[in-house]
Design a protein around this motif. Structure first.
Motif, mmCIF file in Angstrom:
data_model
loop_
_atom_site.group_PDB
_atom_site.id
_atom_site.type_symbol
_atom_site.label_atom_id
_atom_site.label_comp_id
_atom_site.label_asym_id
_atom_site.label_seq_id
_atom_site.Cartn_x
_atom_site.Cartn_y
_atom_site.Cartn_z
ATOM 1 N N ASP A 155 46.790 37.543 29.860
ATOM 2 C CA ASP A 155 47.150 38.294 31.064
ATOM 3 C C ASP A 155 46.007 39.100 31.658
ATOM 4 O OD1 ASP A 155 49.647 37.273 30.679
ATOM 5 O OD2 ASP A 155 50.544 39.130 29.920
ATOM 6 N N ARG A 156 44.989 39.408 30.845
ATOM 7 C CA ARG A 156 43.949 40.307 31.348
ATOM 8 C C ARG A 156 42.536 39.761 31.201
ATOM 9 N NH1 ARG A 156 46.791 45.910 29.092
ATOM 10 N NH2 ARG A 156 48.425 45.962 30.710
ATOM 11 N N LEU A 157 42.123 39.438 29.970
ATOM 12 C CA LEU A 157 40.723 39.062 29.766
ATOM 13 C C LEU A 157 40.375 37.747 30.469
ATOM 14 C CD1 LEU A 157 37.997 39.621 28.471
ATOM 15 C CD2 LEU A 157 38.797 38.484 26.399
ATOM 16 N N ILE A 158 41.173 36.712 30.249
ATOM 17 C CA ILE A 158 40.874 35.410 30.847
ATOM 18 C C ILE A 158 40.857 35.476 32.380
ATOM 19 C CG2 ILE A 158 41.637 33.015 31.076
ATOM 20 C CD1 ILE A 158 40.387 33.724 28.354
ATOM 21 N N PRO A 159 41.839 36.114 33.034
ATOM 22 C CA PRO A 159 41.784 36.219 34.500
ATOM 23 C C PRO A 159 40.533 36.940 35.013
ATOM 24 C CG PRO A 159 43.999 36.685 33.735
ATOM 25 C CD PRO A 159 43.141 36.598 32.511
ATOM 26 N N ILE A 160 40.092 37.982 34.316
ATOM 27 C CA ILE A 160 38.889 38.706 34.746
ATOM 28 C C ILE A 160 37.660 37.816 34.625
ATOM 29 C CG2 ILE A 160 37.301 40.561 34.052
ATOM 30 C CD1 ILE A 160 39.787 42.289 33.513
ATOM 31 N N LEU A 161 37.574 37.064 33.530
ATOM 32 C CA LEU A 161 36.443 36.155 33.351
ATOM 33 C C LEU A 161 36.503 35.006 34.361
ATOM 34 C CD1 LEU A 161 36.186 35.950 29.439
ATOM 35 C CD2 LEU A 161 34.984 37.472 31.011
ATOM 36 N N SER A 162 37.694 34.530 34.647
ATOM 37 C CA SER A 162 37.852 33.452 35.633
ATOM 38 C C SER A 162 37.377 33.902 37.004
ATOM 39 C CB SER A 162 39.313 33.009 35.718
ATOM 40 O OG SER A 162 39.720 32.399 34.516
ATOM 41 N N GLU A 163 37.744 35.099 37.394
ATOM 42 C CA GLU A 163 37.320 35.625 38.690
ATOM 43 C C GLU A 163 35.806 35.798 38.740
ATOM 44 O OE1 GLU A 163 38.168 39.414 41.703
ATOM 45 O OE2 GLU A 163 39.190 39.297 39.767
ATOM 46 N N ALA A 164 35.220 36.296 37.644
ATOM 47 C CA ALA A 164 33.766 36.467 37.597
ATOM 48 C C ALA A 164 33.065 35.116 37.710
ATOM 49 C CB ALA A 164 33.363 37.161 36.293
ATOM 50 N N ALA A 165 33.631 34.088 37.066
ATOM 51 C CA ALA A 165 33.047 32.750 37.147
ATOM 52 C C ALA A 165 33.130 32.204 38.568
ATOM 53 C CB ALA A 165 33.760 31.815 36.177
ATOM 54 N N ALA A 166 34.281 32.402 39.218
ATOM 55 C CA ALA A 166 34.475 31.889 40.577
ATOM 56 C C ALA A 166 33.549 32.567 41.577
ATOM 57 C CB ALA A 166 35.932 32.086 40.990
ATOM 58 N N ASN A 167 33.287 33.868 41.360
ATOM 59 C CA ASN A 167 32.463 34.637 42.292
ATOM 60 C C ASN A 167 30.995 34.715 41.891
ATOM 61 O OD1 ASN A 167 34.796 35.208 43.770
ATOM 62 N ND2 ASN A 167 35.201 37.098 42.609
#
Length: 501
Positions: A155-167
């Motif tokens: 719910d938290r760590l993976i979404p934050i890393l995903s957003e950082a990867a996308a941006n």
């Protein structure tokens, strides 16, 4: 008056340091700390104050016994520092009752940790350890992984890393991991979710205060004269004023957690003791100060140790592609509906974490105080009141303990091929006195298994989907290892996240 005294002392130290650097150091062999009348080994300590762990590793590696003696100013508080496993076993197990936290340690940290488990001896320590042990049984560990770590990951760590990867943005992974660990320990120990790893990455006053309290409390230990920080405390000035403010913020935060839990238990007296805080309060200990001390100690343990270990782990993985490849093979081979069942069988991952903590232990040193005269196994004489420290950071760098390839990040040194199943590895643990990263003897870390399960969950969850790439990758770049009770990467760990696709 205080400023005048402090100014004179600092001026004297400046003159002595200048004399040391210009004249004495050029003649020093660097094998043993130099000691002089009145000031003891202070000049050597001060000259290496920003890299004490590295300096200890260097001089201890040259000691025939793996032991040195540091003499403090005015001949008080002499400290023995050792990397000798026989000495470590003597201190932590054989003569456990002789080597306690002691007055120097407990007094220095009392403002911050109070009488919490990490700053306690005797019956107080035994009670806290007994009531805390329930947190680490198999049922609690499974719950921790399946309902806390998994939720925080998904719910938290993976979404934050995903957003950082996308941006293609840069994250401070050290900060992210501290937030992750903080949420985890609060959930499992207190039944409270601070949501510190929410997408906005909030700048919490508590977190800033916690960092200040850790740093300033640790700096008390390296003060040339203990009277300096004690005078600053009396006059409520400079660092001690900031420490007082930080501790006030921390204790208010902890007190709010305790009050909320008391209210919850009052409204539902049949509530199951599902967390540490509930058990403490239901055991009859209603004294807020005592309970708050325990809460703060658990935050120190749960937030800082695992996050420190993982920070250095991801750095080492980024520098060793062959290890990353082996990890990915294991992660992809082991797949289970239960996260708990998945991570507990990750043998190579477990070995790589042990290897990482050998080089970068979350707690690089630990000291005890002798309650009577003694002699260590290597012949070092210990007088009553002396401090005796073992140094895991240096121990992980001793050629005599780990071989000529000690500087290599080599998970295979912890593994042995299975004689019956081809291609299978078995983990081979080192004795805890050669590898005292989790302490040893009666005070061995209760949270060891919980820490490994949490770390393996993070490693599997992150590496399965992402590649962690340091933002600074110049040839020869090496992050700086520092420690304030627990280890840190100086200036954080800026990284870019790449989706594996």
């Amino acid at each position: 008056m205080l400023q005048l005294i402090e100014g004179l002392l600092l001026f004297l130290l400046f003159i002595l340091t200048f004399f040391y650097l210009v004249i004495i150091k050029s003649k020093s062999s660097g094998v043993e700390p130099k000691s002089y009348p009145l000031i003891g080994s202070f000049l050597d300590i001060y000259a290496h104050r920003y890299q004490l762990n590295q300096w200890f590793a260097e001089i201890l590696s040259k000691s025939p016994t793996g032991t040195i003696v540091l003499r403090r100013p005015l001949g008080v508080n002499q400290t023995i520092v050792t990397t000798n496993p026989a000495n470590v076993q003597h201190i932590l197990k054989t003569q456990f009752s002789v080597y306690t936290k002691g007055d120097f340690f407990t007094t220095t940290l009392r403002d911050f940790l109070g009488t919490g488990i990490f700053n306690a001896d005797g019956s107080n320590w035994k009670f806290q350890r007994q009531i805390s042990s329930h947190e680490f049984n198999t049922k609690s560990l499974r719950k921790f992984v399946e309902t806390v770590v998994e939720t925080e990951l998904i719910d938290r760590l993976i979404p934050i890393l995903s957003e950082a990867a996308a941006n293609n943005s840069v994250l401070d992974l050290q900060d992210i991991l501290q937030r992750f660990a903080f949420d985890n320990i609060c959930k499992i120990a207190f039944g409270f979710d601070p949501a510190y790893l929410s997408p906005s990455l909030p700048k919490e006053e508590f977190a800033t205060a916690f960092e200040d309290a850790l740093r300033i409390s640790s700096e008390r230990f390296t003060a040339p004269y203990q009277a300096i920080w004690k005078l600053k405390k009396v006059f409520n000035t400079r660092s001690e004023k900031r420490l007082k403010q930080a501790i006030s913020t921390i204790r208010e935060f902890a007190q709010n957690i305790v009050r909320a839990k008391k209210q919850q238990l009052h409204e539902n007296s049949s509530l199951e003791n599902t967390d540490l805080l509930s058990r403490i309060l239901n055991s009859g200990h209603s004294d807020d100060e005592f309970v708050i001390d325990m809460v703060i100690s658990f935050i120190v343990a749960g937030r800082d140790t695992t996050s420190a270990a993982l920070t250095w782990y991801f750095w080492l993985i980024s520098c060793n592609s062959h290890v990353e490849k082996a990890l990915l093979e294991e992660i992809r081979e082991i797949s289970s509906a239960s996260v708990y069942d998945e991570v507990k069988d990750m043998v190579y991952t477990h070995a790589s974490l042990c290897e990482s903590m050998r080089l970068y232990p979350p707690v690089p040193s630990d000291a005890k105080e002798a309650t009577c005269d003694d002699i260590l196994p290597d012949g070092t004489v210990v007088k009553k009141g002396m401090r005796v420290a073992y140094h895991p950071y240096s121990m992980g760098r001793m050629e005599k303990l780990w071989g000529k390839d000690w500087a290599e990040f080599k998970p295979e040194r912890w593994l042995k091929k299975d004689d019956l199943i081809e291609g299978k590895w078995n983990f081979v643990a080192k004795d805890p006195y050669t590898y005292p990263v989790f302490q040893a003897g009666p005070r061995i870390c209760l949270g060891k298994e919980m820490a490994f399960l949490q770390m393996k969950g993070v490693v599997a969850g992150v590496l399965r989907r992402f590649r962690v790439v340091p933002a600074v990758m110049e040839e020869g770049f090496q992050p700086v290892f520092i420690s304030y009770m627990t280890s840190k990467m100086k200036d954080g760990f800026p990284v870019r996240i790449e989706d594996r696709g």
